[in-house]
Design a protein around this motif. Structure first.
Motif, mmCIF file in Angstrom:
data_model
loop_
_atom_site.group_PDB
_atom_site.id
_atom_site.type_symbol
_atom_site.label_atom_id
_atom_site.label_comp_id
_atom_site.label_asym_id
_atom_site.label_seq_id
_atom_site.Cartn_x
_atom_site.Cartn_y
_atom_site.Cartn_z
ATOM 1 N N GLY A 314 -28.675 40.544 -16.297
ATOM 2 C CA GLY A 314 -29.958 39.919 -16.584
ATOM 3 C C GLY A 314 -29.856 38.439 -16.896
ATOM 4 N N SER A 315 -28.658 37.964 -17.268
ATOM 5 C CA SER A 315 -28.477 36.541 -17.585
ATOM 6 C C SER A 315 -27.642 35.869 -16.514
ATOM 7 N N VAL A 316 -27.800 34.566 -16.390
ATOM 8 C CA VAL A 316 -27.101 33.789 -15.366
ATOM 9 C C VAL A 316 -25.703 33.444 -15.843
ATOM 10 N N GLU A 317 -24.709 33.594 -14.954
ATOM 11 C CA GLU A 317 -23.336 33.205 -15.276
ATOM 12 C C GLU A 317 -23.230 31.675 -15.303
ATOM 13 N N ARG A 318 -22.064 31.187 -15.755
ATOM 14 C CA ARG A 318 -21.869 29.727 -15.865
ATOM 15 C C ARG A 318 -21.910 29.029 -14.503
ATOM 16 N N ASP A 319 -21.619 29.796 -13.433
ATOM 17 C CA ASP A 319 -21.671 29.184 -12.106
ATOM 18 C C ASP A 319 -23.052 29.272 -11.470
ATOM 19 N N GLY A 320 -24.054 29.756 -12.231
ATOM 20 C CA GLY A 320 -25.418 29.833 -11.738
ATOM 21 C C GLY A 320 -25.779 31.130 -11.055
ATOM 22 N N ARG A 321 -24.805 32.026 -10.872
ATOM 23 C CA ARG A 321 -25.078 33.299 -10.208
ATOM 24 C C ARG A 321 -25.296 34.405 -11.234
ATOM 25 N N ARG A 322 -25.876 35.494 -10.751
ATOM 26 C CA ARG A 322 -26.027 36.689 -11.582
ATOM 27 C C ARG A 322 -24.976 37.701 -11.142
ATOM 28 N N ARG A 323 -24.142 38.123 -12.078
ATOM 29 C CA ARG A 323 -23.021 39.003 -11.751
ATOM 30 C C ARG A 323 -23.497 40.422 -11.487
ATOM 31 N N GLN A 324 -22.971 41.010 -10.418
ATOM 32 C CA GLN A 324 -23.206 42.421 -10.127
ATOM 33 C C GLN A 324 -22.103 43.239 -10.783
ATOM 34 N N TYR A 325 -22.454 44.301 -11.428
ATOM 35 C CA TYR A 325 -21.443 45.102 -12.117
ATOM 36 C C TYR A 325 -21.768 46.572 -11.990
ATOM 37 N N GLY A 326 -20.784 47.410 -12.251
ATOM 38 C CA GLY A 326 -20.941 48.847 -12.137
ATOM 39 C C GLY A 326 -20.698 49.541 -13.459
ATOM 40 N N LEU A 327 -21.450 50.580 -13.724
ATOM 41 C CA LEU A 327 -21.322 51.375 -14.939
ATOM 42 C C LEU A 327 -21.200 52.841 -14.537
ATOM 43 N N THR A 328 -20.181 53.526 -15.020
ATOM 44 C CA THR A 328 -20.059 54.947 -14.727
ATOM 45 C C THR A 328 -21.030 55.723 -15.612
ATOM 46 N N VAL A 329 -21.668 56.718 -15.016
ATOM 47 C CA VAL A 329 -22.667 57.537 -15.707
ATOM 48 C C VAL A 329 -22.409 58.999 -15.358
ATOM 49 N N PRO A 330 -22.957 59.924 -16.133
ATOM 50 C CA PRO A 330 -22.745 61.346 -15.853
ATOM 51 C C PRO A 330 -23.266 61.761 -14.479
ATOM 52 N N GLY A 331 -22.580 62.731 -13.897
ATOM 53 C CA GLY A 331 -22.924 63.162 -12.549
ATOM 54 C C GLY A 331 -24.258 63.857 -12.413
ATOM 55 N N PHE A 332 -24.829 64.375 -13.505
ATOM 56 C CA PHE A 332 -26.108 65.078 -13.399
ATOM 57 C C PHE A 332 -27.285 64.137 -13.172
ATOM 58 N N LEU A 333 -27.104 62.837 -13.421
ATOM 59 C CA LEU A 333 -28.201 61.889 -13.242
ATOM 60 C C LEU A 333 -28.457 61.650 -11.761
ATOM 61 N N ARG A 334 -29.725 61.656 -11.386
ATOM 62 C CA ARG A 334 -30.091 61.465 -9.982
ATOM 63 C C ARG A 334 -30.981 60.240 -9.766
ATOM 64 N N ASP A 335 -31.573 59.750 -10.848
ATOM 65 C CA ASP A 335 -32.497 58.624 -10.736
ATOM 66 C C ASP A 335 -31.854 57.369 -11.325
ATOM 67 N N PRO A 336 -31.841 56.238 -10.610
ATOM 68 C CA PRO A 336 -31.206 55.016 -11.119
ATOM 69 C C PRO A 336 -31.796 54.530 -12.444
ATOM 70 N N VAL A 337 -33.100 54.664 -12.621
ATOM 71 C CA VAL A 337 -33.712 54.221 -13.879
ATOM 72 C C VAL A 337 -33.247 55.116 -15.025
ATOM 73 N N ASP A 338 -33.178 56.439 -14.775
ATOM 74 C CA ASP A 338 -32.639 57.348 -15.788
ATOM 75 C C ASP A 338 -31.209 56.954 -16.149
ATOM 76 N N ALA A 339 -30.431 56.588 -15.129
ATOM 77 C CA ALA A 339 -29.034 56.215 -15.361
ATOM 78 C C ALA A 339 -28.944 54.935 -16.182
ATOM 79 N N ALA A 340 -29.780 53.937 -15.849
ATOM 80 C CA ALA A 340 -29.777 52.685 -16.619
ATOM 81 C C ALA A 340 -30.189 52.930 -18.059
ATOM 82 N N ALA A 341 -31.198 53.765 -18.229
ATOM 83 C CA ALA A 341 -31.655 54.087 -19.588
ATOM 84 C C ALA A 341 -30.561 54.796 -20.370
ATOM 85 N N TRP A 342 -29.823 55.686 -19.702
ATOM 86 C CA TRP A 342 -28.737 56.433 -20.357
ATOM 87 C C TRP A 342 -27.679 55.481 -20.922
#
Length: 358
Positions: A314-342
């Motif tokens: 959500g925040s800009v990196e020092r080089d002006g870009r927004r970093r893409q990152y990955g978060l592992t979540v439980p396998g039962f989640l099927r909805d991306p918003v549910d996963a982000a909320a988790w």
């Protein structure tokens, strides 16, 4: 008053940070004079000095005449080490006793602005590389390495320079000896009759840390720290990693790596888009990110009973870009918003009401 002290404290912190992380060659005469002075204070004659090219060489070198009881595995039991730690602790208690009640709030300010950032930076840039190399058995909180940290010395230097605390001549002499040792060489290991002293690194790569005034070890294209004899260590945003993470990350190596943090660093080094493509991850679903308007959340199958959520910072990196990152979540989640909320410990409805995720 506090603003002026804070400004001067920040300057003192940067001065000591430069001393701690310098790659200049050691000032051997100054180092030997300071260490000899500390030996005298604990009742020992000045030692002969055995200089080595790196901390690894120091840990593997046994100077002539050393008794088995003084092997590096028993560092905490060495008489000189114990005496020097006691000297340092007594000095700190005496220096604390020089504070007036009116100066105590400023002491806390110096701790926040000077001591804490220095301690965390030195731990990230030097201590971790020293103690975790080759799965070292040493405790990162070892009192002897802590005694050599510039953080406590800079703290009291800040008290006398920025706050105006007056120390006795004897206290000033002791503090100056510890300071001179830190300013003039790398790590050192004091035994009776001989002191092993390491040269400084010839290359040290850092980046700003998460908190103001901090730095952490990082280099994306080679060793983050290197000594003249070839001993080096690789780091990704402050995390020490095997060399392959930096030099040759691959899906196969990532799959074989048991350490989840090292896997994360290797994937980030490879890049999430490249990793997803090369690993053939299956896209489960995608959705606009309500916590980060304009960005999307993507949910992929990763391993058995595990999914990975790909999000944009959500925040800009020092080089002006927004970093893409990955978060592992439980396998039962099927909805991306549910996963982000988790990941925040929220429900999807609560997450959707966030103004903006950072």
């Amino acid at each position: 008053m506090n603003t002026l002290v804070q400004r001067e404290a920040a300057e003192i912190r940067e001065e000591w940070m430069g001393c701690a992380l310098t790659t200049r060659p050691a000032d051997r005469p100054a180092a030997e004079a300071a260490i000899s002075g500390l030996y005298r204070l604990i009742g020992y004659a000045p030692p002969r000095f055995h200089w080595v090219s790196s901390p690894l060489m120091a840990l593997e070198t046994v100077p002539p005449g050393i008794r088995p009881a003084e092997s590096i595995e028993r560092l905490a039991d060495w008489p000189v080490t114990r005496a020097l730690i006691s000297l340092m602790q007594t000095l700190c208690m005496g220096l604390n006793g020089r504070l007036t009640w009116a100066q105590r709030p400023l002491d806390q300010l110096i701790g926040r602005v000077v001591r804490a950032p220095l301690a965390r930076s030195v731990d990230s840039a030097l201590t971790e590389a020293l103690l975790q190399r080759r799965e070292s058995r040493y405790d990162p909180a070892d009192r002897w390495y802590a005694a050599q940290s510039p953080s406590w010395i800079a703290h009291y230097d800040g008290l006398r320079r920025a706050v105006g605390v007056v120390f006795t001549p004897e206290q000033t002499h002791q503090l100056d000896l510890w300071a001179a040792a830190v300013r003039s060489c790398g790590w050192w290991w004091p035994r009776e009759g001989v002191c092993v002293v390491s040269e400084r690194p010839v290359a040290l790569h850092t980046e700003p840390g998460d908190d103001i005034g901090e730095v952490r070890l990082h280099r994306a294209d080679g060793p983050a720290i290197r000594y003249t004899d070839g001993w080096d260590a690789h780091a990704w945003h402050g995390r020490r990693v095997p060399a392959w993470v930096i030099t040759d990350p691959s899906v196969e190596r990532i799959a074989r790596e048991p350490n989840v943090e090292i896997r994360r660093c290797a994937i980030e080094r490879l890049g999430w888009p490249a990793y997803i493509e090369q690993a053939g991850l299956h896209l489960v679903a995608t959705a606009p990110d309500p916590g980060n308007p304009g960005s999307h959340l993507r949910l992929y199958d990763m391993r058995a009973e595990t999914k990975v959520l790909i999000a944009v910072n959500g925040s800009v990196e020092r080089d002006g870009r927004r970093r893409q990152y990955g978060l592992t979540v439980p396998g039962f989640l099927r909805d991306p918003v549910d996963a982000a909320a988790w990941t925040y410990g929220l429900s999807a409805e609560q997450y959707s009401q966030l103004l903006r995720r950072t």
